[in-house]
Design a protein around this motif. Structure first.
Motif, PDB file in Angstrom:
ATOM      1  N   LEU A 146       0.670  -1.201  -0.096  1.00 15.62           N
ATOM      2  CA  LEU A 146      -0.049  -0.026  -0.065  1.00 15.62           C
ATOM      3  C   LEU A 146       0.731   1.295  -0.021  1.00 15.62           C
TER       4      LEU A 146
ATOM      5  N   ALA B  97       2.277   1.621  -3.546  1.00 21.32           N
ATOM      6  CA  ALA B  97       1.211   2.030  -4.442  1.00 21.32           C
ATOM      7  C   ALA B  97       1.015   3.842  -4.131  1.00 21.32           C
TER       8      ALA B  97
ATOM      9  N   ARG C 212      -5.362   6.505  -4.842  1.00 22.46           N
ATOM     10  CA  ARG C 212      -4.388   5.440  -5.142  1.00 22.46           C
ATOM     11  C   ARG C 212      -4.759   4.347  -3.986  1.00 22.46           C
ATOM     12  N   TYR C 213      -5.219   4.851  -2.798  1.00 24.50           N
ATOM     13  CA  TYR C 213      -5.455   3.878  -1.763  1.00 24.50           C
ATOM     14  C   TYR C 213      -6.750   3.200  -2.425  1.00 24.50           C
TER      15      TYR C 213
ATOM     16  N   PHE D 290      -5.798   0.626  -4.453  1.00 18.63           N
ATOM     17  CA  PHE D 290      -4.980  -0.666  -3.939  1.00 18.63           C
ATOM     18  C   PHE D 290      -6.134  -1.669  -3.051  1.00 18.63           C
TER      19      PHE D 290
ATOM     20  N   LYS E 144      -7.882  -3.848  -5.734  1.00 20.91           N
ATOM     21  CA  LYS E 144      -7.203  -4.651  -6.460  1.00 20.91           C
ATOM     22  C   LYS E 144      -6.751  -5.726  -5.321  1.00 20.91           C
ATOM     23  N   ASN E 145      -6.684  -5.414  -4.119  1.00 19.01           N
ATOM     24  CA  ASN E 145      -6.233  -6.499  -3.099  1.00 19.01           C
ATOM     25  C   ASN E 145      -7.338  -6.577  -2.045  1.00 19.01           C
TER      26      ASN E 145
END
Lengths: 206, 206
Positions: B73, B76, B97-98, B101, B104-105
């Motif tokens: 994280l 990223a 971006r958080y 991420f 995606k995860n």
DNA sequence: CGCATACTTGAACGGTGTTCACAAGGCTGC
DNA sequence: GCAGCCTTGTGAACACCGTTCAAGTATGCG
């Protein structure tokens, strides 16, 4: 050699209620992980199998407990009328009641979120209406800040505030903000509410 | 009749790494609940007992996985420099971006919070420093909005924003905001950031 | 080479959620 | 009054879980 102390049909709902109450007590005092099929049946002086005559599985019981938890939260928030002198005061009072409830009912509140969220293909999640009712309270308080026709913006603000409150509660419960002694949850909530409302007012003027 | 394909001392750290990697894969693809001592050992072609020579228990592995998740994280977020034209733009970029991420995860991110928080008597929680590093990034971005000596207020704002981001992510993952189609997580983040910053600026002027 | 040590092994323990053949009670119809 | 059905409680059993540990084996050393 079963004993089968027979209960009447009308009693079934009463028994389900006893299940939910007892499960609530166990979760409240010892946490969700202490809720066990055998333990619950034992406390109710009933065989394990009985549980599965009344509920599809343990999760269903937890969902029911979560329902009563949300009802309790709603009741705590609606206990007294919120202060009317300003939106800020109302939101802070609302938040403080929320935080107070969370602190008094750590384990129950935690159980609300330890349940796996609905998967990618989301089957309706049973307590959704109760969550929405809580959103509605926030939206009601926010109304004076918005013009008619700005319902979407109001809904966004309500959700943002709710999410902030939720996040602050999580951080507080997880002791994630203690190490710095930076602020109490109440301080953070005040910052959250005041900045948000001030920001809305500033937008309005420009 | 044990087979004991002997590994050298130097290999132990490598094997631990393989454990954490494999555990990460399992969690990422099937969720924390799919992580099982036997499953993990099987995937690594190793006996169950071996796991407990390397780790005290499964939770220790999950904590290690969470560490790499937090590192991911942080990476990223730090991948590119944040936009410098305004605090709002930087915070929104950071938040996006958080959120990216998290999406995606999903499962790895969820595992971060499914671990029981430190109990009432809190033994230090291992990934605390990594969390604090992320707070620090937010604080850094916020610095232009505060005067020297207002570090406490800055820390509060950083935590409020972080908590809001966390709460929004939770709501988004749990599909709690989808039913109304009210807004995307990104919309809510923008509302969060803009109102908060506007509120801070308004306070400054008064 | 022999030995001590360090390590892997997998059976075993006490738990978990859930199922299901069975028995026992209440209810219906005669 | 009683036969039989049917609802519903029962608890042993199943497959799994995390974790432990006596036993066996490969390695490094003298």
């Amino acid at each position: 050699m079963p004993k089968a102390t027979r209960t009447r049909i009308d009693d079934r709902e009463a028994l389900k209620k006893r299940y939910v109450e007892e499960a609530g007590k166990i979760i409240a005092t010892e946490g969700l992980s202490a809720l066990t099929a055998r333990r619950l049946a034992g406390n109710l002086a009933v065989a394990v199998g009985t549980t599965y005559n009344l509920f599809a599985n343990l999760d269903e019981i937890v969902v029911a407990v979560n329902g009563t938890t949300l009802d309790g939260l709603a009741a705590a928030i609606a206990a007294k009328p919120l202060p009317a002198e300003s939106v800020e005061a109302a939101l802070i009072a609302l938040s403080d009641r929320y935080l107070g409830f969370v602190r008094k009912n750590r384990n129950l509140w935690q159980a609300l979120f330890e349940m796996a969220p609905p998967g990618e293909g989301n089957e309706a999640f049973p307590n959704q209406p109760r969550f929405e009712a809580l959103f509605a309270v926030v939206e009601g308080v926010l109304t004076p800040l918005f013009l008619p026709g700005e319902e979407a913006a109001r809904a966004r603000s309500a959700r943002v505030l709710w999410a902030g409150l939720h996040g602050i509660s999580m951080l507080a419960l997880g002791q994630r903000l203690a190490p710095l002694g930076v602020a109490t949850a109440e301080d953070l909530v005040e910052t959250l509410v005041c900045c948000h409302v001030a920001g809305l007012r500033a937008d309005r003027k420009s």
